[in-house]
Motif scaffolding. Structure first.
Motif, PDB file in Angstrom:
ATOM      1  N   GLY A   7      -6.924  -3.330   7.254  1.00  0.00           N
ATOM      2  CA  GLY A   7      -7.099  -4.398   8.235  1.00  0.00           C
ATOM      3  C   GLY A   7      -6.392  -5.693   7.884  1.00  0.00           C
ATOM      4  O   GLY A   7      -6.400  -6.627   8.680  1.00  0.00           O
ATOM      5  N   VAL A   8      -5.770  -5.760   6.708  1.00  0.00           N
ATOM      6  CA  VAL A   8      -5.078  -6.997   6.328  1.00  0.00           C
ATOM      7  C   VAL A   8      -3.804  -7.135   7.163  1.00  0.00           C
ATOM      8  O   VAL A   8      -2.924  -6.271   7.127  1.00  0.00           O
ATOM      9  CB  VAL A   8      -4.718  -6.991   4.827  1.00  0.00           C
ATOM     10  N   ARG A   9      -3.738  -8.177   7.934  1.00  0.00           N
ATOM     11  CA  ARG A   9      -2.577  -8.438   8.790  1.00  0.00           C
ATOM     12  C   ARG A   9      -1.906  -9.769   8.479  1.00  0.00           C
ATOM     13  O   ARG A   9      -0.718  -9.934   8.738  1.00  0.00           O
ATOM     14  CB  ARG A   9      -3.008  -8.452  10.280  1.00  0.00           C
ATOM     15  N   ALA A  40       0.834  -1.200   0.000  1.00  0.00           N
ATOM     16  CA  ALA A  40       0.000   0.000   0.000  1.00  0.00           C
ATOM     17  C   ALA A  40       0.869   1.251   0.000  1.00  0.00           C
ATOM     18  O   ALA A  40       1.983   1.239   0.536  1.00  0.00           O
ATOM     19  CB  ALA A  40      -0.897  -0.002   1.238  1.00  0.00           C
ATOM     20  N   GLN A  72       0.835   6.597  -6.448  1.00  0.00           N
ATOM     21  CA  GLN A  72      -0.374   7.065  -5.743  1.00  0.00           C
ATOM     22  C   GLN A  72      -0.403   8.579  -5.754  1.00  0.00           C
ATOM     23  O   GLN A  72       0.547   9.233  -5.328  1.00  0.00           O
ATOM     24  CB  GLN A  72      -0.378   6.549  -4.303  1.00  0.00           C
ATOM     25  N   TYR A 122      -2.029  12.068  -4.431  1.00  0.00           N
ATOM     26  CA  TYR A 122      -2.887  12.956  -3.652  1.00  0.00           C
ATOM     27  C   TYR A 122      -3.227  14.100  -4.600  1.00  0.00           C
ATOM     28  O   TYR A 122      -2.350  14.843  -5.035  1.00  0.00           O
ATOM     29  CB  TYR A 122      -2.182  13.451  -2.387  1.00  0.00           C
ATOM     30  N   GLY A 129      -7.246   2.563   6.331  1.00  0.00           N
ATOM     31  CA  GLY A 129      -6.832   1.971   7.605  1.00  0.00           C
ATOM     32  C   GLY A 129      -7.484   2.643   8.810  1.00  0.00           C
ATOM     33  O   GLY A 129      -6.915   2.647   9.902  1.00  0.00           O
ATOM     34  N   ARG A 161      -7.990   5.758   9.195  1.00  0.00           N
ATOM     35  CA  ARG A 161      -7.268   6.995   9.519  1.00  0.00           C
ATOM     36  C   ARG A 161      -8.017   8.253   9.115  1.00  0.00           C
ATOM     37  O   ARG A 161      -7.562   9.359   9.386  1.00  0.00           O
ATOM     38  CB  ARG A 161      -5.895   6.990   8.830  1.00  0.00           C
ATOM     39  N   SER A 185       3.820   6.602  -2.584  1.00  0.00           N
ATOM     40  CA  SER A 185       2.959   7.717  -2.182  1.00  0.00           C
ATOM     41  C   SER A 185       3.452   9.033  -2.764  1.00  0.00           C
ATOM     42  O   SER A 185       4.649   9.281  -2.849  1.00  0.00           O
ATOM     43  CB  SER A 185       2.961   7.806  -0.651  1.00  0.00           C
TER      44      SER A 185
HETATM   45  N1  FMN Z   1      -2.626   6.030   1.656  1.00  0.00           N
HETATM   46  C1  FMN Z   1      -2.399   6.769   0.552  1.00  0.00           C
HETATM   47  O1  FMN Z   1      -3.155   6.660  -0.401  1.00  0.00           O
HETATM   48  N2  FMN Z   1      -1.327   7.642   0.508  1.00  0.00           N
HETATM   49  C2  FMN Z   1      -0.468   7.794   1.542  1.00  0.00           C
HETATM   50  O2  FMN Z   1       0.481   8.548   1.469  1.00  0.00           O
HETATM   51  C3  FMN Z   1      -0.716   7.043   2.719  1.00  0.00           C
HETATM   52  N3  FMN Z   1       0.100   7.194   3.793  1.00  0.00           N
HETATM   53  C4  FMN Z   1      -0.101   6.379   4.878  1.00  0.00           C
HETATM   54  C5  FMN Z   1       0.766   6.487   5.963  1.00  0.00           C
HETATM   55  C6  FMN Z   1       0.635   5.631   7.042  1.00  0.00           C
HETATM   56  C7  FMN Z   1       1.603   5.749   8.172  1.00  0.00           C
HETATM   57  C8  FMN Z   1      -0.390   4.649   7.054  1.00  0.00           C
HETATM   58  C9  FMN Z   1      -0.530   3.667   8.189  1.00  0.00           C
HETATM   59  C10 FMN Z   1      -1.274   4.562   5.993  1.00  0.00           C
HETATM   60  C11 FMN Z   1      -1.156   5.424   4.908  1.00  0.00           C
HETATM   61  N4  FMN Z   1      -2.021   5.339   3.816  1.00  0.00           N
HETATM   62  C12 FMN Z   1      -1.811   6.132   2.722  1.00  0.00           C
HETATM   63  C13 FMN Z   1      -3.106   4.346   3.791  1.00  0.00           C
HETATM   64  C14 FMN Z   1      -2.613   3.009   3.233  1.00  0.00           C
HETATM   65  O3  FMN Z   1      -2.363   3.089   1.858  1.00  0.00           O
HETATM   66  C15 FMN Z   1      -3.671   1.908   3.471  1.00  0.00           C
HETATM   67  O4  FMN Z   1      -4.904   2.315   2.937  1.00  0.00           O
HETATM   68  C16 FMN Z   1      -3.833   1.587   4.940  1.00  0.00           C
HETATM   69  O5  FMN Z   1      -2.573   1.488   5.575  1.00  0.00           O
HETATM   70  C17 FMN Z   1      -4.593   0.280   5.123  1.00  0.00           C
HETATM   71  O6  FMN Z   1      -4.865   0.031   6.461  1.00  0.00           O
HETATM   72  P1  FMN Z   1      -4.010  -0.989   7.349  1.00  0.00           P
HETATM   73  O7  FMN Z   1      -2.600  -0.553   7.278  1.00  0.00           O
HETATM   74  O8  FMN Z   1      -4.563  -0.841   8.729  1.00  0.00           O
HETATM   75  O9  FMN Z   1      -4.235  -2.357   6.769  1.00  0.00           O
END
Ligand code: FMN
Length: 387
Positions: free
Chosen positions: A316-318, A97, A149, A151, A284, A286, A127
């Motif tokens: 959520g994939v672990r 990811a 990816q 933004y 995730g 967030r 990213s």
């Molecule tokens: N997703 C993006 O599309 N661009 C990002 O720059 C980006 N930065 C992330 C930074 C961190 C520290 C984390 C944990 C996630 C970020 N994500 C970002 C989301 C991840 O691509 C992904 O959707 C997410 O980690 C999935 O959830 P999980 O890690 O709990 O499985």
């Protein structure tokens, strides 16, 4: 034939000389170790979620609620995890990811994580908010599969320039993240007043970009604060709507995937907009606290557009079992997020390799022990849902 599952024999064989793996194979223990060893700011940024954390918890609870129903006597001796999607062939239904600002985890930053993915043939999704310019990461990867990816910010010229640079550097698939037009409310970061971008970390693609620099009065090194402010001003655009996707379609030649789709109607709009895929994801947990778990959104999206679009999944994939469940619920492949980031923080490139091999070994074994020799025979009938 070689199987991903053979990683366990390698570990046991190494054990005959007294060696054990440098990192835990259990993702919960990996996370605990990261919490313990890494700095509170960086680890809080990675582990933290939006609001009360309920969405991140729901992501895992939803996957946990689905239970695999293994089938017996099906000849799973020779297995092939190869997966076709978006016109490419992947060694397994897995990609890393996009995760920004990896330099807060380990000084080797994105180039090292990308090399680990490349060595296993797993696509690396870089990213926009990387700490290393996209050209440099591409160089570290040779001709390995890489996606970019985006933004999708306010400045069209910067967006156009990013797309041009990414294509020139061999990024083949564009992943447009839709769920982050604004930074979400994240208590762990707020309580430490920790935001790496304010220190110019995670802005490498911007400060090296000619279109971005054209918007600055002085060169970045002469006034770094002005560059940070300029970045914050254009990073997200909460004004975008579906018709605006035409601009990206016009400036990107390869497949486009929209990340952060949770509603079946949004998936239909994505298909109507002419993109190639969606990532069912809530980032995730967030972005929106109290949101639907990604795994609970997945079947509805797969039913709505599975015949028109490539459906990917994250949040959520672990474990390998989680990968299996996501495929059963309708995903073609999954993106691995936090686990690889913890591995990276603890052991750099080798830590990412470790996590990739753990997840794919367990996935390979889960497939076999559940009666499948290939990912694409897994269906919803392989799961039981418990209360
Ligand atoms: N997703 C993006 O599309 N661009 C990002 O720059 C980006 N930065 C992330 C930074 C961190 C520290 C984390 C944990 C996630 C970020 N994500 C970002 C989301 C991840 O691509 C992904 O959707 C997410 O980690 C999935 O959830 P999980 O890690 O709990 O499985």
């Amino acid at each position: 034939a070689q199987h991903w599952a053979d990683f366990q024999y390698e570990i046991y064989l190494n054990g005959t000389t007294g060696a054990v793996p440098r990192l835990p194979t259990d993702p919960s223990r990996l996370e605990e170790l990261a919490e313990h060893r890494l700095g509170p700011g960086p680890v809080g940024y990675v582990a933290g979620s939006a609001g009360d954390g309920s969405t991140a918890r729901a992501n895992q609870a939803a996957l946990d609620r689905h239970r695999i129903v293994p089938r017996m006597l099906r000849d799973v001796h020779a297995r092939d995890l190869t997966t076709e999607l978006l016109g490419r062939t992947l060694p397994a239904p897995l990609a890393l990811a996009p995760v920004g600002v990896l330099s807060i985890m380990h000084p080797d930053a994105e180039s090292a994580a990308a090399r680990a993915a490349a060595a296993r043939g797993v696509p690396y999704i870089l990213s926009s908010a990387s700490s290393t310019p996209l050209e440099q990461v591409a160089e570290a990867m040779g001709d390995a599969e890489r996606w970019f990816q985006l933004y999708w910010g306010k400045d069209r010229e910067v967006t156009r320039s990013f797309l041009g640079r990414a294509q020139a550097s061999g990024y083949s698939v564009l992943v447009v993240t839709l769920d982050t037009p604004l930074l979400a409310w994240r208590p762990r970061d707020l309580d430490q007043a920790y935001l790496p971008f304010l220190h110019g970390v995670g802005t490498a693609n911007y400060v090296t970009d000619p279109a971005f620099r054209a918007g600055l009065a002085k060169p970045v090194h002469e006034d770094p604060n002005a560059a940070v402010m300029h970045f914050l001003g254009l990073f997200g655009d909460a004004g975008h709507t579906w018709p605006d996707l035409a601009f990206l379609r016009e400036h990107w030649d390869g497949p486009i995937v929209l990340k952060g789709v949770l509603h079946p109607d949004d998936a239909r709009l994505a298909a109507d907009a002419g993109v190639d895929g969606v990532v069912v994801s809530n980032h995730g947990g967030r972005q929106v606290a109290g949101s639907i778990a990604a795994a609970d959104a997945l079947p509805g999206v797969a039913d709505a557009v599975g015949d028109r679009l490539t459906v990917l999944f994250d949040s959520g994939v672990r474990t390998g079992a989680d990968v299996f469940k996501a495929l059963a619920l309708g995903a073609r492949a999954v993106l691995l997020g936090r686990p690889y980031v913890y591995g990276f923080g603890l052991d750099g490139e080798a830590g990412v390799d470790h996590v990739i091999r753990c997840v794919l070994a367990e996935f390979d074994l889960t497939l076999a022990l559940s009666g499948h020799a290939r990912p694409d025979t897994v269906t919803r009938a392989d799961l039981a849902e418990t209360a």
